[in-house]
Design an enzyme around this catalytic site. Structure first.
Site, PDB file in Angstrom:
ATOM      1  N   TYR A 183       9.499  -2.963  -8.573  1.00 23.66           N
ATOM      2  CA  TYR A 183       8.561  -4.020  -8.208  1.00 23.66           C
ATOM      3  C   TYR A 183       8.108  -4.920  -9.348  1.00 23.66           C
ATOM      4  CZ  TYR A 183       8.539  -1.743  -3.709  1.00 23.66           C
ATOM      5  OH  TYR A 183       8.931  -1.228  -2.502  1.00 23.66           O
TER       6      TYR A 183
ATOM      7  N   PHE B 252      -0.813   4.594   0.752  1.00 22.84           N
ATOM      8  CA  PHE B 252      -0.693   3.665   1.873  1.00 22.84           C
ATOM      9  C   PHE B 252       0.694   3.043   1.891  1.00 22.84           C
ATOM     10  CE2 PHE B 252      -2.538   1.273  -1.664  1.00 22.84           C
ATOM     11  CZ  PHE B 252      -1.757   0.130  -1.698  1.00 22.84           C
TER      12      PHE B 252
END
Length: 414
Positions: A124, A414
């Site tokens: 990322y 999450f």
């Protein structure tokens, strides 16, 4: 390769879940019960599928999040989750295409940052994300910790520890969590689904085992923390207990509550090992023990990643212990938040503006994400070659302004 990227329809959601499981190497079996359990908790407009001739080969979902920042404020975030690419379609630029579109949409929507928890470290950074909060887990050998075996499980500060149940935690937990977010950066909000899932009161993807719950109340009776933990059932060959208590959730909005809950967990009869669960790297637990060496680090890793979308919102949305000014040259290949910015900060507040002044520091937008919650040292990043000091002493000045007294902590996956 012709691929279609779009939100999934309700009738396609089962196929989307199957692709999700395929990407995470989980058995690709989806039941009607699972679909009905998951569906009410996703925004289909933000649940994207990548289609190859009608088959979903990649998944990507986002949702609205509030992330606590230094000083107790919050940032509106585009939380990125459930990102997969099927093995048949890896290394073809699928994720780059979806991520670019999502970040542009989040920027237009007015989100200050995008957030995610990375399954793999190298992925990322190329999209402007930087690791902003790390996590550590300890395994405590209670028999070596040096705690007084004559102690009861009750605090010595006039407060109390009481065993509770899921229904009470569902009632009192959100306020304790909100108060914790006001004193610790990096804490994302928990919605109703998160609380239901975390207490076993809602649909569960994995089989549910009811934990024990312990609640700390101060001497005045105020609830200031709770712990959820499970205990195994193991005995050695000499009929001695060797049980492990594993903490699944420990939220404390005051230091007294945190100390009391850890001491309680280390005093439960028959428990010889306590696994802390994922905590901030500067958690009080090891130094709370008379012998800190009894707490062995078993996990230490990056956890919460932040992608800055609005520089002014991020830098103005936190507090500063001191006063000073910095001019930052931010490089952003995606063109979302780059440019030259002047930060004027003081304990009374901060102002960020575009400027043409000479820059003090030059860095990629991912490094600002790493610095955004006060965890990392600018001097250290400079030594790594990830921040360029253009004005002598600017990195040290930046550390004084940006670093927080406690490291950020993200208690949730999450």
């Amino acid at each position: 390769m012709s691929l279609e990227v779009r939100p999934v329809a309700e009738s396609e959601f089962g196929d989307w879940v199957r692709a999700l499981k395929t990407g995470f190497l989980r058995p690709p079996v989806v039941t009607d019960e699972e679909i009905q359990g998951r569906l009410p908790h996703v925004d289909l407009d933000r649940t994207l599928g990548v289609f190859d001739r009608g088959r979903i080969v990649a998944t990507f979902r986002t949702f609205t999040q509030e992330l606590s920042t230094v000083g107790g404020g919050s940032l509106g975030a585009d939380a990125v989750s459930q990102v997969t690419v099927s093995p048949s379609h890896r290394r073809r630029g699928v994720l780059s295409r979806v991520m670019a579109a999502d970040l542009a949409t989040a920027k237009e929507r007015g989100d200050a940052v995008a957030t995610l928890i990375a399954a793999e470290y190298p992925i990322y950074g190329r999209y402007g994300f930087g690791p902003a909060a790390w996590t550590t887990e300890w395994s405590v050998d209670v028999t070596r910790a040096g705690l007084d075996p004559r102690r009861t499980g009750q605090p010595e500060d006039g407060g109390t520890i009481e065993l509770s149940d899921a229904a009470e935690i569902r009632k009192i937990g959100p306020e304790v969590h909100r108060r914790t977010a006001r004193v610790r950066a990096g804490v994302p909000n928990r919605d109703a689904r998160g609380w239901d899932r975390g207490t076993g009161l809602g649909f569960q993807v994995e089989p549910w085992t009811e934990p024990f719950y312990a609640v700390y109340r101060s001497a005045s009776g105020a609830v200031e923390g709770y712990a959820a933990y499970r205990v195994d059932d193991k005995w050695d060959d000499t009929k001695q207990p060797v049980n492990t208590a594993t903490v699944h959730d420990l939220i404390a909005c005051t230091p007294a509550a945190e100390r009391a809950l850890w001491r309680y967990l280390c005093s439960v009869d028959w428990v010889t090992t306590v696994r802390s669960g994922y905590r901030a790297p500067d958690d009080v637990l090891p130094l709370l023990l008379p012998d800190p060496r009894a707490a062995r680090v078993v996990t230490h890793s990056d956890w919460l990643w932040v992608r800055v979308l609005d520089v002014a919102k991020v830098l103005e949305g936190r507090t500063y212990a001191g006063s000073g000014s910095l001019v930052l040259e931010l490089r952003d290949e995606a063109g979302l938040a780059g440019g030259r910015y002047r930060l004027d900060a003081s304990p009374e507040g901060a102002e960020v503006s575009r400027t043409t002044e000479d820059a003090d520091l030059a860095l990629d937008i991912a490094e600002l994400g790493t610095l955004s919650l006060g965890d990392e040292s600018v001097v250290r990043l400079g030594e790594l070659g990830r921040v360029e000091e253009l004005t002598a002493g600017a990195a040290a000045r930046a550390d004084v302004l940006l670093r927080a007294s406690r490291r950020p902590w993200c208690p949730d996956m999450f």
